[in-house]
Design an enzyme around this catalytic site. Structure first.
Site, PDB file in Angstrom:
ATOM      1  CG  HIS A  88     -48.092 -30.554  -7.426  1.00  0.00           C
ATOM      2  ND1 HIS A  88     -49.019 -29.620  -7.822  1.00  0.00           N
ATOM      3  CD2 HIS A  88     -47.118 -29.870  -6.771  1.00  0.00           C
ATOM      4  CE1 HIS A  88     -48.615 -28.417  -7.439  1.00  0.00           C
ATOM      5  NE2 HIS A  88     -47.465 -28.534  -6.788  1.00  0.00           N
ATOM      6  CD  GLU A 157     -46.595 -28.294  -2.688  1.00  0.00           C
ATOM      7  OE1 GLU A 157     -45.658 -27.503  -2.753  1.00  0.00           O
ATOM      8  OE2 GLU A 157     -47.119 -28.820  -3.684  1.00  0.00           O
TER       9      GLU A 157
END
Ligand code: 13P
Length: 234
Positions: A88, A157
């Protein structure tokens, strides 16, 4: 579609318990194929409804041991957790995890058959240089990552769209996913300011297999709107 909520450092054990109970009540009207929630470590718990899968936002690549402040395989497995987020952008940029460490983590949890949500995405200065720069940047984030791993889910993302309220445009999402699809057979999720207003367009794209949602996942009644808007991919 895969619908996943990443709570980040939000919710407590008690509020997550209430959330999961409420969220379960919306699932009968869901059109999603798979639903995942990633609570913080202190809120990891079995969901009331088995259709909700619970994952860990992180894990240290070891069975157990002297890793102060970390959670290892033994603790996750004891809770029945077999899904993890790796790579992430908040861990890459805030916690300063290197690609070498991320790849080591990936190998460890792959060896232990975890479902791995592997996140990639470029900062704004790279996006401004165009798609080729974006793809080169993402290529570096895929270094030493086994893209053939059967339990892999990839989330694109873009850093500039995370938590900003400004989602990438559908054009940006589609051209990036289309390019990634050439080398990645795994499901491709989009993440970055997804909400009920922009989800329908994203779900309609043939290049998107689901969404990974931060802020908009924090309230069960709000997040459940995505379950309804979702389409079945099978
Ligand atoms: P937001 O939906 O808050 O932009 O966060 C996206 C994200 O980082 C999910 O992992």
């Amino acid at each position: 579609m895969i619908i996943a909520g990443n709570f980040k450092a939000n919710h407590t054990f008690a509020t997550c318990e209430a959330y999961l109970a409420e969220f379960a009540s919306y699932i009968d009207e869901s059109n999603a194929d798979d639903i995942y929630i990633f609570p913080p470590f202190t809120a990891l718990q079995a969901p009331l409804d088995k259709r909700i899968r619970i994952g860990a936002q992180n894990g240290y690549p070891a069975e157990k041991g002297s890793y102060t402040g970390e959670i290892c395989l033994e603790q996750l497995s004891a809770l029945g957790i077999d899904t993890i987020l790796i790579g992430h952008s908040e861990r890459r940029h805030i916690i300063k995890e290197t690609q070498e460490f991320i790849a080591r983590k990936f190998e460890f949890f792959k060896r232990n058959n975890f479902t791995i949500f592997y996140c990639v995405g470029e900062p704004i200065e790279v996006r401004q240089k165009g798609l080729e720069s974006v793809l080169r940047y993402i290529d570096d984030q895929l270094e030493n990552i086994d893209l053939e791993y059967p339990n892999l889910i990839v989330a694109y993302e873009p850093v500039w769209a995370i938590g900003t309220g400004i989602s990438a445009s559908l054009d940006d999402i589609e051209e990036t996913h289309k390019a990634l699809r050439e080398k990645i057979a795994a499901p491709l999720l989009y993440g970055g300011s997804v909400n009920a207003a922009n989800a329908e367009g994203i779900f309609a794209s043939p290049f998107v297999d689901g969404v990974l949602v931060g802020n908009f996942s924090l309230k069960a009644d709000e997040f459940s709107k995505l379950l309804k808007l979702s389409t079945v991919r099978g």
